[in-house]
Write a protein that holds these residues in place. Structure first.
Motif, PDB file in Angstrom:
ATOM      1  N   ALA A 108       0.828  -1.198   0.000  1.00  0.00           N
ATOM      2  CA  ALA A 108       0.000   0.000   0.000  1.00  0.00           C
ATOM      3  C   ALA A 108       0.870   1.260   0.000  1.00  0.00           C
ATOM      4  CB  ALA A 108      -0.925  -0.002   1.218  1.00  0.00           C
ATOM      5  N   PHE A 109       1.970   1.212   0.729  1.00  0.00           N
ATOM      6  CA  PHE A 109       2.914   2.338   0.783  1.00  0.00           C
ATOM      7  C   PHE A 109       3.439   2.650  -0.619  1.00  0.00           C
ATOM      8  CE2 PHE A 109       7.306   3.688   2.607  1.00  0.00           C
ATOM      9  CZ  PHE A 109       6.945   5.031   2.563  1.00  0.00           C
ATOM     10  N   ALA A 110       3.857   1.619  -1.339  1.00  0.00           N
ATOM     11  CA  ALA A 110       4.381   1.818  -2.684  1.00  0.00           C
ATOM     12  C   ALA A 110       3.315   2.397  -3.610  1.00  0.00           C
ATOM     13  CB  ALA A 110       4.913   0.498  -3.241  1.00  0.00           C
ATOM     14  N   LEU A 111       2.087   1.897  -3.505  1.00  0.00           N
ATOM     15  CA  LEU A 111       1.008   2.390  -4.367  1.00  0.00           C
ATOM     16  C   LEU A 111       0.698   3.861  -4.078  1.00  0.00           C
ATOM     17  CD1 LEU A 111      -1.137   1.879  -6.496  1.00  0.00           C
ATOM     18  CD2 LEU A 111      -2.645   1.023  -4.685  1.00  0.00           C
ATOM     19  N   VAL A 112       0.607   4.211  -2.795  1.00  0.00           N
ATOM     20  CA  VAL A 112       0.321   5.609  -2.433  1.00  0.00           C
ATOM     21  C   VAL A 112       1.445   6.524  -2.893  1.00  0.00           C
ATOM     22  CG1 VAL A 112       0.079   7.200  -0.476  1.00  0.00           C
ATOM     23  CG2 VAL A 112      -1.216   5.061  -0.512  1.00  0.00           C
ATOM     24  N   LEU A 113       2.698   6.102  -2.722  1.00  0.00           N
ATOM     25  CA  LEU A 113       3.828   6.923  -3.175  1.00  0.00           C
ATOM     26  C   LEU A 113       3.796   7.120  -4.685  1.00  0.00           C
ATOM     27  CD1 LEU A 113       6.852   5.609  -1.059  1.00  0.00           C
ATOM     28  CD2 LEU A 113       5.677   7.807  -0.824  1.00  0.00           C
ATOM     29  N   PRO A 132       3.057  -3.688  -8.964  1.00  0.00           N
ATOM     30  CA  PRO A 132       3.498  -5.086  -9.111  1.00  0.00           C
ATOM     31  C   PRO A 132       2.819  -6.077  -8.180  1.00  0.00           C
ATOM     32  CG  PRO A 132       5.387  -3.636  -9.226  1.00  0.00           C
ATOM     33  CD  PRO A 132       4.215  -2.784  -8.855  1.00  0.00           C
ATOM     34  N   ARG A 133       2.707  -5.739  -6.911  1.00  0.00           N
ATOM     35  CA  ARG A 133       2.090  -6.661  -5.947  1.00  0.00           C
ATOM     36  C   ARG A 133       0.653  -6.990  -6.342  1.00  0.00           C
ATOM     37  NH1 ARG A 133       2.470 -10.569  -2.035  1.00  0.00           N
ATOM     38  NH2 ARG A 133       0.885 -10.310  -0.421  1.00  0.00           N
ATOM     39  N   VAL A 191      15.569  -5.077  -3.684  1.00  0.00           N
ATOM     40  CA  VAL A 191      14.748  -4.473  -4.734  1.00  0.00           C
ATOM     41  C   VAL A 191      13.607  -3.654  -4.133  1.00  0.00           C
ATOM     42  CG1 VAL A 191      13.128  -5.001  -6.615  1.00  0.00           C
ATOM     43  CG2 VAL A 191      15.343  -6.163  -6.499  1.00  0.00           C
ATOM     44  N   CYS A 192      13.029  -4.133  -3.041  1.00  0.00           N
ATOM     45  CA  CYS A 192      11.972  -3.380  -2.362  1.00  0.00           C
ATOM     46  C   CYS A 192      12.506  -2.042  -1.858  1.00  0.00           C
ATOM     47  CB  CYS A 192      11.401  -4.200  -1.214  1.00  0.00           C
ATOM     48  SG  CYS A 192      10.035  -3.400  -0.342  1.00  0.00           S
ATOM     49  N   VAL A 193      13.718  -2.049  -1.325  1.00  0.00           N
ATOM     50  CA  VAL A 193      14.346  -0.810  -0.861  1.00  0.00           C
ATOM     51  C   VAL A 193      14.558   0.142  -2.035  1.00  0.00           C
ATOM     52  CG1 VAL A 193      16.473   0.170   0.077  1.00  0.00           C
ATOM     53  CG2 VAL A 193      15.448  -1.835   1.164  1.00  0.00           C
ATOM     54  N   PHE A 216      10.585  -9.945  -9.895  1.00  0.00           N
ATOM     55  CA  PHE A 216       9.363 -10.715 -10.098  1.00  0.00           C
ATOM     56  C   PHE A 216       9.587 -11.846 -11.097  1.00  0.00           C
ATOM     57  CE2 PHE A 216       7.239  -7.381  -7.800  1.00  0.00           C
ATOM     58  CZ  PHE A 216       6.117  -8.005  -7.268  1.00  0.00           C
ATOM     59  N   ALA A 217      10.419 -11.606 -12.096  1.00  0.00           N
ATOM     60  CA  ALA A 217      10.720 -12.671 -13.059  1.00  0.00           C
ATOM     61  C   ALA A 217      11.422 -13.839 -12.375  1.00  0.00           C
ATOM     62  CB  ALA A 217      11.583 -12.118 -14.194  1.00  0.00           C
ATOM     63  N   VAL A 218      12.356 -13.537 -11.476  1.00  0.00           N
ATOM     64  CA  VAL A 218      13.056 -14.591 -10.739  1.00  0.00           C
ATOM     65  C   VAL A 218      12.067 -15.414  -9.915  1.00  0.00           C
ATOM     66  CG1 VAL A 218      14.693 -15.028  -8.860  1.00  0.00           C
ATOM     67  CG2 VAL A 218      15.277 -13.405 -10.665  1.00  0.00           C
ATOM     68  N   ASP A 219      11.140 -14.719  -9.232  1.00  0.00           N
ATOM     69  CA  ASP A 219      10.158 -15.436  -8.404  1.00  0.00           C
ATOM     70  C   ASP A 219       9.209 -16.281  -9.259  1.00  0.00           C
ATOM     71  OD1 ASP A 219      11.152 -14.515  -6.034  1.00  0.00           O
ATOM     72  OD2 ASP A 219       9.722 -12.864  -5.825  1.00  0.00           O
TER      73      ASP A 219
END
Length: 235
Positions: A135-140, A160-161, A187-189, A223-226
């Motif tokens: 949610a933090f990433a989306l709001v930013l 992405p999530r 990557v999240c950082v 995400f490709a790796v996962d």
């Protein structure tokens, strides 16, 4: 550790109420005027998130206390919802948005460390952390577009999530648990740091675009790796 006089469920509800008061109080530092629609969005988002989290907390959490880690995640949720108030009402205090985002960013990682240190690490806490971060990433990303005049494709960094969630309906094997991977955290950082960087007042459009592109490439790779790991290990 002695059993607390107030059980974990009551502690969660009490902490949630304190957090709601903080949403009202902190918006005054971000907005010059009393927001209307923006505050409604922030409060509705906070109450909804706490309601869903509390149901999961009651169902899966087994420790006798809320724990410092979950309390820190709640603080980050407060910051995210206060940031969301600027989406509807705007803000001419862009540095305040950056500062609040930095506080939320700094708290990430602390919650997990505190939970492990206290012996209260749980599946609930890990999931709560991930969903608040998403949610933090989306709001930013939305703030970058609405407040900082970043290009529309900045929204890619906030989705992405949720795109991954949508893909689960078509490919149920994506629901399998993933192994811990340090590079995923890195990557999240990068993602959150880039989104906060986009909010910095006076940043040139080419520099904004460079930050967005760097973070987007890192996210696509992660995400490709996962996805590849999940596909290979699909029964």
């Amino acid at each position: 550790m002695p059993t607390p006089k107030v059980d974990a469920h009551a502690q969660f509800l009490l902490a949630s109420v304190v957090g709601l008061v903080a949403v009202f109080a902190l918006q005054a530092a971000v907005m010059r005027s009393v927001p209307t629609a923006g505050l409604a969005v922030g409060v509705a988002g906070y109450v909804s998130a706490c309601g869903v989290a509390f149901l999961a907390f009651k169902r899966t959490y087994s420790f006798p206390s809320l724990g410092f880690g979950n309390a820190v995640t709640l603080v980050r949720l407060v910051c995210v919802c206060v940031l969301a108030t600027a989406l509807m009402d705007g803000s001419d205090r862009q540095w305040m948005l950056v500062g609040l985002a930095m506080v939320a960013f700094a708290s990430d990682g602390v919650d997990g460390w505190l939970a492990r240190r206290q012996g209260y690490a749980s599946a609930f806490g890990a999931r709560f952390d991930v969903e608040v971060d998403s949610a933090f990433a989306l709001v930013l990303a939305l703030l970058g577009f609405v407040v900082a005049d970043a290009p529309l494709y900045v929204l890619v960094l906030g989705l992405p999530r949720y795109l991954f969630w949508a893909a689960v309906f078509a490919f149920p094997w994506l629901k399998a648990d993933l192994p811990e991977r340090f590079s995923r955290k890195v990557v999240c950082v990068i993602q959150i740091a880039a989104l906060i960087g986009v909010l910095i007042p006076g940043l040139s459009n080419p520099f904004q675009s460079s930050l967005i592109a760097l973070a987007a490439l890192a996210l696509a790779w992660s995400f490709a790796v996962d996805v590849l790991w999940l596909r290979r290990n699909h029964p």
